[in-house]
Design a protein around this motif. Structure first.
Motif, short mmCIF file in Angstrom:
data_model
loop_
_atom_site.label_atom_id
_atom_site.label_comp_id
_atom_site.label_asym_id
_atom_site.label_seq_id
_atom_site.Cartn_x
_atom_site.Cartn_y
_atom_site.Cartn_z
N SER A 56 0.78 -1.24 0.00
CA SER A 56 0.00 0.00 0.00
C SER A 56 0.81 1.28 0.00
CB SER A 56 -0.94 0.00 1.22
OG SER A 56 -0.19 -0.22 2.40
N ALA A 118 -0.52 -9.09 8.20
CA ALA A 118 0.12 -10.10 7.34
C ALA A 118 0.88 -11.14 8.13
CB ALA A 118 1.08 -9.40 6.37
N LYS A 250 18.09 -7.66 8.82
CA LYS A 250 18.21 -7.81 7.36
C LYS A 250 19.13 -8.98 7.02
CE LYS A 250 15.49 -4.56 5.80
NZ LYS A 250 14.20 -4.95 5.22
N THR A 282 10.17 7.29 2.71
CA THR A 282 8.95 6.53 3.00
C THR A 282 8.63 6.72 4.48
OG1 THR A 282 10.03 4.48 3.69
CG2 THR A 282 9.54 4.70 1.33
P1 NAD Z 1 6.53 1.55 4.02
O1 NAD Z 1 6.32 1.96 5.43
O2 NAD Z 1 6.28 2.58 2.96
O3 NAD Z 1 5.56 0.29 3.66
C1 NAD Z 1 5.31 -0.73 4.54
C2 NAD Z 1 4.18 -1.61 4.04
O4 NAD Z 1 4.01 -2.69 4.98
C3 NAD Z 1 2.81 -0.92 3.93
O5 NAD Z 1 2.12 -1.42 2.80
C4 NAD Z 1 2.08 -1.39 5.20
O6 NAD Z 1 0.66 -1.40 5.10
C5 NAD Z 1 2.63 -2.79 5.31
N1 NAD Z 1 2.52 -3.36 6.65
C6 NAD Z 1 3.14 -2.97 7.80
N2 NAD Z 1 2.82 -3.79 8.81
C7 NAD Z 1 1.96 -4.71 8.30
C8 NAD Z 1 1.27 -5.82 8.83
N3 NAD Z 1 1.38 -6.18 10.12
N4 NAD Z 1 0.47 -6.53 8.01
C9 NAD Z 1 0.31 -6.19 6.70
N5 NAD Z 1 0.96 -5.16 6.13
C10 NAD Z 1 1.76 -4.44 6.93
O7 NAD Z 1 7.97 0.93 3.95
P2 NAD Z 1 9.14 0.89 2.84
O8 NAD Z 1 10.14 1.91 3.22
O9 NAD Z 1 8.59 0.85 1.48
O10 NAD Z 1 9.80 -0.52 3.21
C11 NAD Z 1 9.46 -1.72 2.58
C12 NAD Z 1 10.66 -2.63 2.55
O11 NAD Z 1 11.69 -2.01 1.76
C13 NAD Z 1 11.28 -2.90 3.93
O12 NAD Z 1 11.76 -4.22 3.95
C14 NAD Z 1 12.45 -1.93 3.96
O13 NAD Z 1 13.48 -2.33 4.83
C15 NAD Z 1 12.89 -2.01 2.51
N6 NAD Z 1 13.75 -0.89 2.08
C16 NAD Z 1 13.37 0.40 2.32
C17 NAD Z 1 14.23 1.43 1.94
C18 NAD Z 1 13.87 2.88 2.20
O14 NAD Z 1 14.75 3.74 2.09
N7 NAD Z 1 12.63 3.19 2.52
C19 NAD Z 1 15.45 1.15 1.31
C20 NAD Z 1 15.79 -0.18 1.03
C21 NAD Z 1 14.93 -1.20 1.44
#
Ligand code: NAD
Length: 400
Positions: A56, A118, A250, A282
């Motif tokens: 989302s 989830a 990680k 984010t």
């Molecule tokens: P985000 O906060 O934008 O998105 C998180 C998502 O997880 C949302 O869709 C939320 O609804 C869902 N979520 C959270 N808890 C939940 C639950 N209990 N049940 C169902 N859905 C749930 O986060 P993001 O920054 O896009 O991170 C996503 C992944 O990408 C993570 O693994 C993060 O470590 C990785 N990542 C992020 C970055 C960054 O800079 N943001 C960089 C590299 C990797």
């Protein structure tokens, strides 16, 4: 029907309101980026069937949009969002999903959603049923959850994650998002409990449970891929990120992914591989000390080098270069896709290293792209988006 004028209510890295029209506009802008990236190579391939867990916001949303808008993929999205209720607005992920769903319906794409925890057996069961009935099987599972806590459905234990260094106290530069001043932040090393809690939330245990649930139900198509996301970043952020509690989680996620890879290869001729993505704005990254200031500087430098990427650009590259139909992923020595290659490029990081020590409260707006960070953060919630009439009432209800 309930309409209201929605205003931002921001405190630090939290915003408690979201603007439906602004969120929809963001999603549409991402759809345009993904559509423009379609090529002859993306046309004419069999429609993908994709499950996105964490669909989302942030990277998961961008992955869903890239799959749908570039490949006409049918998608099932899993997320945990608050729907609107009366005059109370929903969360950004609720409105983002409604906007994606609208696009999918207009374009004749399968789009089905599961809103709930989830990590629970119940939501996994619901998802399995929905994938079976709407997609039959999946060719790709994107795993993009970011959460501060998780209850293990097998043991009932609730894990809490912390963003702390391991072994040594960390003293570093950060930005106070409320007062907009540069501060020195001191973060005490995590306790064993804190490390265990973070690994329990952001490590690989839940991914393993998802993989087993999907395999057991026969929902992974021959050759299917499972792709979770990770981050490494530069040495500058290692004490708080890669060498800290979240980095430990990680590493666990990456280790689990390797084990799942072995299972998928032997059972369905599939693959599991981590994609290491770049730092982006984010909700999850805003909560990590040091990272918002690092991203403010990174965005300025990458823009100046003509290398700027938001989540949608990263996900377009993920599909086009690595996991789209017919592509062979290019992997590093640890079997990971590296979408952080541009962030970690020598020229970019040399400049970060030279500017970082000179940043102060007086000069941070000139030296970094903090104003763009701030705007980008507000845009996550649908605010400060061009051409949205913020002074007019907007419909708060939406359909997912
Ligand atoms: P985000 O906060 O934008 O998105 C998180 C998502 O997880 C949302 O869709 C939320 O609804 C869902 N979520 C959270 N808890 C939940 C639950 N209990 N049940 C169902 N859905 C749930 O986060 P993001 O920054 O896009 O991170 C996503 C992944 O990408 C993570 O693994 C993060 O470590 C990785 N990542 C992020 C970055 C960054 O800079 N943001 C960089 C590299 C990797």
């Amino acid at each position: 029907m309930a309409t209201a004028v929605v205003e931002p209510r921001i405190r630090g890295f939290i915003c408690t309101t979201a603007h439906p029209a602004g969120c929809a506009s963001n999603v549409n802008a991402q759809i345009q980026v993904a559509r423009a990236a379609r090529s002859d190579r993306t046309n004419g391939t069999a429609p993908l069937r994709v499950l996105v867990i964490g669909a989302s916001t942030g990277y998961g949303l961008a992955a869903r949009i890239a799959a749908g808008a570039m490949y006409g993929a049918g998608t099932v999205g899993v997320f945990f969002e608050r729907e609107s209720s009366g005059t109370r607005c929903g969360t950004p992920g609720f409105y983002n999903t409604a906007a994606y769903h609208r696009y999918a319906m207009e374009s004749g794409l399968v789009s089905a959603n599961v809103n709930g925890d989830a990590y629970s057996h119940e939501i996994k069961r619901k998802t399995v049923e929905l994938v079976a009935s709407r997609l039959g099987q999946v060719d790709l599972v994107v795993y993009s959850l970011a959460s501060p806590k998780r209850t293990d459905p097998d043991t009932g234990e609730t894990y809490q994650s912390v963003l702390s260094p391991i072994g040594e106290t960390y003293v570093g530069k950060t930005i106070d998002l409320n007062r907009e001043v540069i501060n020195e932040v001191t973060v005490e090393p995590a306790s064993d409990e804190g490390i265990r809690g973070t690994v329990g939330v952001m490590g690989g245990d839940d991914l393993r449970q998802w993989s087993e649930a999907l395999l057991d139900a026969g929902l992974l198509a021959d050759g299917a891929r499972i792709v979770p996301f990770s981050y490494i970043g530069p040495a500058l952020t290692w004490p708080i990120y890669r060498s800290g509690t979240i980095g430990r989680a990680k590493e666990h996620l990456e280790g689990t992914t390797k084990a799942i890879d072995g299972q998928l290869r032997s059972s369905i001729g599939g693959r599991a591989m981590v994609s290491v993505n770049k730092a982006v704005i984010t909700q999850a990254s805003a909560a990590i000390p040091v990272v918002p200031l690092y991203i403010s500087l990174l965005y300025r430098i990458m823009r100046e080098h003509g290398l700027h990427e938001d989540p949608i650009h990263q996900m377009v590259r993920l599909f086009n270069d690595h996991i789209g139909p017919g592509r062979t992923p290019a992997l590093d020595g640890e079997d990971r896709i590296r979408l952080d290659d541009l962030e970690l490029g020598d020229a970019v990081q040399r400049e970060i290293d030279s500017v970082w020590p000179t940043i102060t409260t007086e000069n941070f707006r000139a030296l970094t792209d903090y104003d763009a960070y701030k705007r980008g953060f507000r845009q996550l919630f649908g605010f400060e988006v061009d051409s949205v009439a913020y002074d007019e009432p907007v419909e708060l209800e939406a359909e997912i």
